[in-house]
Scaffold this active site. Structure first.
Site, short mmCIF file in Angstrom:
data_model
loop_
_atom_site.label_atom_id
_atom_site.label_comp_id
_atom_site.label_asym_id
_atom_site.label_seq_id
_atom_site.Cartn_x
_atom_site.Cartn_y
_atom_site.Cartn_z
N GLY A 435 42.56 35.16 37.96
CA GLY A 435 41.64 35.92 37.99
C GLY A 435 41.94 37.18 37.32
O GLY A 435 42.86 37.66 37.01
N GLY A 437 39.95 41.49 37.58
CA GLY A 437 38.91 42.44 37.84
C GLY A 437 39.24 43.73 37.54
O GLY A 437 39.99 43.91 36.56
N GLY A 438 38.56 44.79 37.96
CA GLY A 438 38.73 45.83 37.61
C GLY A 438 40.10 46.68 37.60
O GLY A 438 40.66 47.41 36.96
N PHE A 439 40.79 46.16 38.67
CA PHE A 439 42.09 46.45 38.80
C PHE A 439 43.16 45.98 37.95
O PHE A 439 44.17 46.67 37.29
CB PHE A 439 42.72 46.16 40.35
CG PHE A 439 44.24 46.48 40.51
CD1 PHE A 439 44.58 47.38 40.99
CD2 PHE A 439 45.01 45.53 40.07
CE1 PHE A 439 45.83 47.80 41.39
CE2 PHE A 439 46.44 45.91 40.40
CZ PHE A 439 47.06 46.81 41.09
N VAL A 442 45.29 38.81 37.84
CA VAL A 442 46.12 37.97 38.89
C VAL A 442 46.75 37.00 38.32
O VAL A 442 45.98 35.99 37.74
CB VAL A 442 45.14 37.58 40.05
CG1 VAL A 442 46.12 36.87 41.00
CG2 VAL A 442 44.51 38.88 40.75
N ASP A 554 33.31 45.18 51.65
CA ASP A 554 33.10 44.41 50.74
C ASP A 554 33.01 42.72 51.01
O ASP A 554 33.56 42.05 50.39
CB ASP A 554 33.63 44.69 49.45
CG ASP A 554 33.24 44.02 48.11
OD1 ASP A 554 32.05 43.75 48.12
OD2 ASP A 554 33.80 43.99 47.19
#
Length: 774
Positions: A435, A437-439, A442, A554
């Site tokens: 996956g 995301g903004g971080f 993964v 969230d």
């Protein structure tokens, strides 16, 4: 009218059921909680000796684990009833917890666990695992014999109205437990136990009894401490009295009269009393510190010309600065306030002074090691938690391996620390992406023992995620629940930052309810209910089991992950914040966060989230579970799933709301009830919304309705997926954004502090056995 009557009866039944469970999970009339772990059914029983009431453990856990009886070969006529059964946790994940509620914040409590293996699993392999009180390491449970119970005990100052005791699987066997006790203590007792330090019992010995089975506990000790007899006729003479021995004013330990009515003296009138204890290193504390408490009372009415006076020495140096004379029929004690450390053996010698005409005596002794209780179940650097965590309670760590631009904090993490090179090996050079995301991304990985993990690596090009990384790492070191995703370890290697999580093979709840899950399959109604219930339990723990409580901020289907058994765990704690009970439920934040379609309108208007903000978001998730639709629909204009569902349910059209891909295979009353729960959760006013505790109870009833339908032949409550003929070639790793702060979530400026994460390896060789005679 009939439907309303049915609903009223159901609500009344829910209140009654919830009340019974809460009553069973609360202290009794004297403040005691006594749990027989693994006891089947709901009936309590009264112990023949103490007359204390022991309750089954179902009300103290969330259905985890399984009940077992010990092997018949270990059952004897003298074996207590609570040793006959255990609860084990073979499938409970890394950590399985009991929650003890309705406590008095700021009070000290004695917490005692019991472990009697008895070869309950037929493997003849006693396990080794860790025991935690809250998020603080208590002791390692090393079960060395099948027929001998281990009974670790701690004295803890409880900061909130609940306390968790957790069994942590360390890979050396399945954790199990036989019993769990909690006893209130006066706040003035055991002053060495405070907000940042707890006491773990090494030994509590009663000198002078002649019967090796003469254990003193409740009711002779109102606090139900176990005073074990120390019988050694070859070394000591016993003296005793039948008269009452009183506690002095403002007594700090309140040793019971029955204990103080016996004492020992040297058989050789000119000899000394000598005993010792050895340190017991623990994995989290290789050089433990010790507190000793020695209890004295004169039991003989001495003539005027007789003197009993003695010195107390530790390793050849005075323990007490002057000669000690015990008072007739009154208790007194000598003790140290600061722990002793770094000694290979603690030798105690009690010898008569030159002026004494009588040999020394001692009535009882207690020895404790100290543990840190400074860690709380929250991000202690968050400004909202400052009233609960005082800076002077924290001991800074020395500066460490890295040149970080962030200040240090006092936190020590129990998790494994990985180097960047280890992460390269684990992920096969970051080959498979789960996956993004903004971080950052993964990655799929495997540890040395073959355990599959998910590695969340911060991207070098990312201009966000550092604060979320710090917040999530801070949070995950303090919160532990079977329905929260577990952090296996972390990497903070120079500029590289990563978090390593348990692997959740079935992706996210959102994938499954929206139809893009594995192989195009859909969840049955029973599976959906069970996932919703488990997710609710995870949120309830954040709200009620943490001190200060936590707001996730969230909650959504993409942040609920499923493992191979379809067990649900809440993920993504990068936006989590604490709130302060003393100031209501509000927390100051720098910016609005959350995901469109899930954000509480009250939070949106005020900028101040509450636990009811999570309840609102979870209500949206429940509506998705019922309908199989996204949070925002095109109908044809953008419409919230809340408005869409309310319009149809107001017309009594439940089949127009329920996901048609479940093919009608559900209890219609359970679906109505789940939809009603969701609408109550999404009420405009937070005051009208239920708590997560209420939601858990209501979802449990929905699941019971579905299971009753299955038992009646209407379907399989544990039913499998519904296959809709989707492509079997769909990407099996598309759903791991639940590990990330995905692009739909609003960024937030957080006040988290970076920290160096240390790790102590090793394992204690033995369990504490108490002092020994010399």
């Amino acid at each position: 009218m009939a439907a309303r009557s049915w609903l009223l009866l159901l609500c009344l039944a829910a209140v009654a059921t919830t009340g019974v469970l809460q009553a069973r999970a609360q202290p009794d009339s004297i403040g005691f909680i006594s749990i027989d772990c693994g006891l089947p059914g709901t009936a309590s029983y009264v112990d023949d000796t103490t007359k204390l009431t022991y309750s089954p453990d179902a009300a103290f856990i969330d259905g985890a684990g399984s009940n077992h009886n010990i092997s018949a070969e270990y059952i004897t006529p003298k074996l207590g009833k609570r040793y006959l059964n255990v609860r084990s946790f073979p499938d409970g994940g890394a950590r399985s917890c009991y929650t003890l509620r309705s406590l008095e914040a700021g009070l000290k409590y004695l917490v005692r666990a019991t472990f009697m293996y008895g070869n309950y699993d037929g493997l003849r392999r006693p396990p080794v695992f860790d025991l935690y009180v809250g998020v603080n390491f208590w002791t390692m449970v090393n079960v060395t014999a099948a027929d001998s119970p281990l009974i670790p005990e701690a004295i803890i100052l409880v900061p909130g109205d609940s306390l968790q005791v957790c069994l942590v699987n360390t890979g050396a066997g399945t954790p199990f437990i036989s019993g769990l006790d909690l006893r209130p203590l006066k706040s003035t007792l055991y002053p060495q136990a405070n907000e940042t330090q707890g006491l773990v019992l090494l030994g509590r010995m009663n000198f002078g009894p002649t019967d090796i089975t003469d254990i003193v506990r409740y009711p002779d000790d109102p606090h139900d401490r176990f005073w074990l007899p120390w019988v050694d006729a070859t070394s000591w003479d016993s003296i005793s009295t039948t008269k009452n021995v009183q506690n002095i004013d403002s007594d700090l330990f309140e040793a019971p009269s029955k204990v103080m009515q016996t004492a020992i003296t040297p058989r050789n009138g000119s000899g000394n009393i000598e005993f010792y204890w050895d340190p017991e290193p623990q994995p989290k504390d290789p050089t433990p510190g010790y507190i000793g408490i020695m209890h004295f009372s004169e039991l003989q009415l001495l003539p005027s010309n007789a003197v009993r006076q003695f010195y107390i020495n530790l390793n050849g140096k005075l323990w007490y600065p002057k000669a000690f004379t015990p008072e007739y029929l009154y208790t007194d004690a000598t003790y140290n306030s600061n722990p002793y450390r770094g000694v290979a053996r603690y030798n105690i010698s009690i010898n008569a002074t030159a002026n004494s005409t009588l040999p020394p005596i001692i009535n009882a002794v207690e020895v404790f090691s100290v543990i840190s209780t400074a860690n709380v179940g929250t991000d202690s650097q968050d400004g909202t938690a400052n009233n609960s965590v005082k800076p002077q309670n924290l001991t800074p760590m020395s500066h460490v391996p890295t040149g970080d631009a962030y200040p240090q904090s006092s936190l020590q993490l129990e998790n494994r620390r990985f180097t960047y090179k280890e992460l390269e090996m684990i992920t096969n050079n970051f080959q498979r992406v789960l996956g993004q995301g903004g971080f950052g991304k993964v990655y799929d990985g495997f540890l040395e023992d073959g355990t599959q993990v998910a590695v969340k690596l911060r991207s070098e090009s990312s201009n966000q995620g550092v604060k979320e990384f710090l917040a999530e790492a801070q949070t995950l070191t303090r919160i532990h629940h079977k329905n929260l995703v577990s952090m296996v370890g972390y990497c903070k290697d120079g500029e590289y930052m990563a978090l390593v999580y348990e692997y959740m093979s079935e992706g996210t709840l959102q994938e499954h309810v929206l139809g893009n899950g594995r192989n195009g399959r859909y969840l049955s109604w029973a599976q959906r209910l069970r996932i919703a219930l488990e997710s609710a339990q995870g949120l309830e723990y954040l709200h009620r089991g943490c001190n200060p409580p936590l707001i996730h901020r969230d909650v959504k289907g993409a942040n609920i992950l499923l493992n191979s058994k379809l067990e649900a765990k809440i993920a993504d704690f990068g936006l989590t914040k604490a709130f302060n009970r003393e100031n209501g439920t509000q927390v100051s934040t720098n910016s609005l966060v959350g995901t469109h379609g899930y954000v509480d309108p009250e939070y949106y208007a005020t900028g101040k989230p509450t636990t009811k903000s999570d309840v609102y978001s979870f209500g949206v998730v429940v509506l998705q579970v019922v309908t199989g639709r996204p949070a925002v629909l095109r109908d044809p204009e953008p419409t919230s799933i809340i408005q869409w569902s309310r319009q149809r349910l107001a017309r009594g059209n439940i089949e127009g709301v329920v996901d048609p891909r479940m093919r009608g295979d559900h209890d219609v009353n359970g679906v109505w009830k789940a939809a009603d729960i969701a609408l109550k959760c999404t009420a405009q006013s937070s005051a009208q919304r239920p708590t997560m505790t209420d939601v858990v109870a209501q979802l449990q009833e929905c699941l019971e309705l579905e299971e009753a339908r299955a038992r009646a032949g209407g379907g399989a409550a544990n039913g499998g997926f519904y296959n809709t003929g989707g492509s079997s070639g769909s990407d099996p790793y598309s759903g791991y954004n639940g590990y990330t702060a995905d692009g739909q979530s609003t960024d937030v400026s957080q006040s988290s502090t970076a920290f160096e994460m240390e790790h102590n390896l090793g394992r204690a060789p033995t369990m504490p056995t108490g002092p020994a005679a010399r």
